[in-house]
Motif scaffolding. Structure first.
Motif, short mmCIF file in Angstrom:
data_model
loop_
_atom_site.label_atom_id
_atom_site.label_comp_id
_atom_site.label_asym_id
_atom_site.label_seq_id
_atom_site.Cartn_x
_atom_site.Cartn_y
_atom_site.Cartn_z
N THR A 1 6.96 -25.40 -5.61
CA THR A 1 8.10 -26.18 -6.08
C THR A 1 9.05 -25.23 -6.81
O THR A 1 8.74 -24.75 -7.90
N ALA A 2 10.16 -24.91 -6.14
CA ALA A 2 11.11 -23.92 -6.66
C ALA A 2 12.33 -23.93 -5.75
O ALA A 2 12.29 -24.52 -4.67
N SER A 3 13.39 -23.26 -6.16
CA SER A 3 14.53 -23.06 -5.27
C SER A 3 14.22 -21.84 -4.39
O SER A 3 13.17 -21.21 -4.54
N GLY A 4 15.14 -21.49 -3.52
CA GLY A 4 14.93 -20.35 -2.63
C GLY A 4 14.72 -19.06 -3.41
O GLY A 4 13.89 -18.22 -3.05
N THR A 5 15.46 -18.91 -4.49
CA THR A 5 15.35 -17.71 -5.31
C THR A 5 13.94 -17.61 -5.91
O THR A 5 13.38 -16.52 -6.02
N GLY A 6 13.36 -18.75 -6.27
CA GLY A 6 11.97 -18.76 -6.73
C GLY A 6 11.06 -18.24 -5.64
O GLY A 6 10.10 -17.50 -5.90
N GLY A 7 11.34 -18.60 -4.40
CA GLY A 7 10.54 -18.10 -3.27
C GLY A 7 10.67 -16.60 -3.11
O GLY A 7 9.68 -15.90 -2.84
N LEU A 8 11.88 -16.07 -3.30
CA LEU A 8 12.07 -14.61 -3.23
C LEU A 8 11.25 -13.94 -4.33
O LEU A 8 10.63 -12.89 -4.12
N GLU A 9 11.25 -14.57 -5.50
CA GLU A 9 10.46 -14.02 -6.62
C GLU A 9 8.97 -14.06 -6.29
O GLU A 9 8.23 -13.12 -6.61
N ALA A 10 8.52 -15.13 -5.63
CA ALA A 10 7.10 -15.20 -5.24
C ALA A 10 6.75 -14.04 -4.31
O ALA A 10 5.69 -13.42 -4.44
N ARG B 1 20.83 -10.36 -3.82
CA ARG B 1 19.97 -11.11 -4.76
C ARG B 1 18.50 -10.76 -4.57
O ARG B 1 17.75 -10.62 -5.53
N PHE B 2 18.07 -10.60 -3.33
CA PHE B 2 16.68 -10.23 -3.03
C PHE B 2 16.39 -8.87 -3.68
O PHE B 2 15.35 -8.67 -4.32
N ALA B 3 17.34 -7.93 -3.54
CA ALA B 3 17.19 -6.61 -4.16
C ALA B 3 17.09 -6.74 -5.68
O ALA B 3 16.27 -6.08 -6.32
N GLU B 4 17.92 -7.61 -6.25
CA GLU B 4 17.90 -7.82 -7.70
C GLU B 4 16.55 -8.36 -8.16
O GLU B 4 16.03 -7.98 -9.21
N ALA B 5 15.98 -9.28 -7.39
CA ALA B 5 14.69 -9.86 -7.75
C ALA B 5 13.62 -8.77 -7.77
O ALA B 5 12.78 -8.72 -8.67
N ALA B 6 13.67 -7.87 -6.77
CA ALA B 6 12.68 -6.79 -6.71
C ALA B 6 12.89 -5.82 -7.87
O ALA B 6 11.93 -5.34 -8.48
N THR B 7 14.15 -5.53 -8.19
CA THR B 7 14.45 -4.63 -9.31
C THR B 7 13.96 -5.24 -10.62
O THR B 7 13.34 -4.55 -11.45
#
Ligand SMILES: *Cc1c(COP(=O)(O)O)cnc(C)c1O
Length: 358
Positions: free
Chosen positions: A42-51, A74-80
């Protein structure tokens, strides 16, 4: 879908929920092209990228982020943010990533732990050639290929297992036509093995914990149950129409939008070969601001479109055609846009001689 979302809530530890969840995951699998586990966070798409980053990137891991737009960034930012050492390959907005160029970037950035790719870049209306990109990545490297499929699932073909994608995230609220609520993560064997030996601590987004719960017919914690009801209804619609027919309809609508936009004299940045079946970005004529056009379309025509993101904010309009959309919807939107743009062009035409006389 709206009616389904309004249903009386059931307990996520009940037999009814167990059957509901299993039915949904089984009917989602062909849309993603995987026989592996699907983990409904249960999350938004960005939560999924973080997962994906938390489970699949080891401490200080080396990552190549292939970005063709706002969501790739944004995906790059999450990894950073997760502490990865990220090399960004930024493709100019409006273009897709080229598989041979990807090979060079992979070689240059080696050794790599993960490669991040966006399937459909919603900010620019570009569909990446995912199968060829994953093939190039896998041939050059053992790095895990992690994919943002947020706006591609349910819109276009995806064969996660056959193409060699290691993990992919999608959501309920784009091509799957349900309200926001779930980020669904599909996990391949190599990604699961990485998550198991990845010593970084995580709790809510832990793959193994969620997988164990799903095998019991539930989720780790309370899920967005109303969204799950709606997803059940939308999957029924998708499978009733047939996956091939759904994908073909999206391609047809994308072609129709392009043709109408071209006839209006406006430019679409994406080339036809990489045009997104989900959304079309349109460059407005100089002097016509996207924010103004969007407001007028909404107020005067009840037509909802989006603006561009970042540097495209004022100059680009994005027309969505994913989900429960048909020719009549596209016609209504384009007719309204033609009127607004037509007025602007006519006004400029009248003003021109005056300016010339000055
Ligand atoms: C919408 C979108 C996201 C972000 O999803 P949120 O649910 O707003 O967090 C990520 N990637 C792509 C490609 C998207 O279209």
């Amino acid at each position: 879908m709206r009616r389904a979302a309004g249903r009386q809530i059931v307990s996520h530890r009940s037999e009814e929920f167990r059957l509901l969840l299993r039915g949904i995951l089984d009917r989602l699998r062909p849309l993603l092209g995987t026989s592996g586990p699907l983990l409904p966070f249960t999350a938004s798409g960005t939560g999924g990228l973080e997962a994906l980053t938390q489970n699949c990137i080891p401490p200080g891991g080396r990552v190549l982020a292939v970005s063709i737009g706002h969501f790739g960034d944004r995906f790059a930012e999450a990894a950073t943010a997760w502490g990865a050492s990220v090399t960004e390959w930024r493709v100019p907005w409006g273009a897709a990533a080229d598989p041979d160029t990807l090979r060079e970037h992979v070689r240059r950035a080696a050794p790599l732990d993960a490669i991040l790719i966006t399937h459909n870049e919603t900010s620019t209306g570009v569909l990446n050639p995912l199968a060829a990109l994953v093939q190039a990545a896998r041939e050059e490297s053992d790095a895990l290929v992690l994919v943002d499929g947020v706006s591609s699932v349910g819109v276009t073909e995806l064969a996660m297992d056959a193409w060699g994608v290691d993990a992919l995230v999608t959501v309920t609220h784009k091509g799957l036509m349900a309200p926001p609520g779930l980020a669904i993560v599909a996990v391949g064997r190599r990604a699961e093995a990485m998550a198991e030996r990845n010593p970084r601590q995580r709790f809510y987004f832990d793959f193994a914990r969620m997988r164990a719960a799903v095998e019991e017919g539930t989720t780790t914690y309370t899920p967005a149950i109303s969204t799950i009801f709606a997803l059940d209804a939308s999957l029924t619609l998708i499978h009733r129409e047939g996956l091939g027919a759904v994908f073909e309809r999206h391609r047809r609508l994308a072609r129709l939008v392009r043709a109408r936009v071209a006839a209006t004299g406006l430019q679409v940045p994406a080339d036809a070969a990489h045009a997104s079946p989900a959304v079309t970005a349109v460059v407005l004529p100089p002097g016509l601001r996207a924010g103004e056009v969007r407001k007028r379309l909404s107020r005067e025509y009840s037509v909802v479109v989006s603006q561009g993101r970042s540097s495209w904010k004022d100059s680009v309009l994005r027309i969505g055609h994913m989900g429960w959309v048909d020719e009549a919807d596209v016609d209504e939107t384009l007719t309204a846009l033609e009127e607004v743009v037509g007025e602007h062009v006519a006004r400029k035409g009248e003003a021109a001689p005056v300016e010339a006389a000055r």
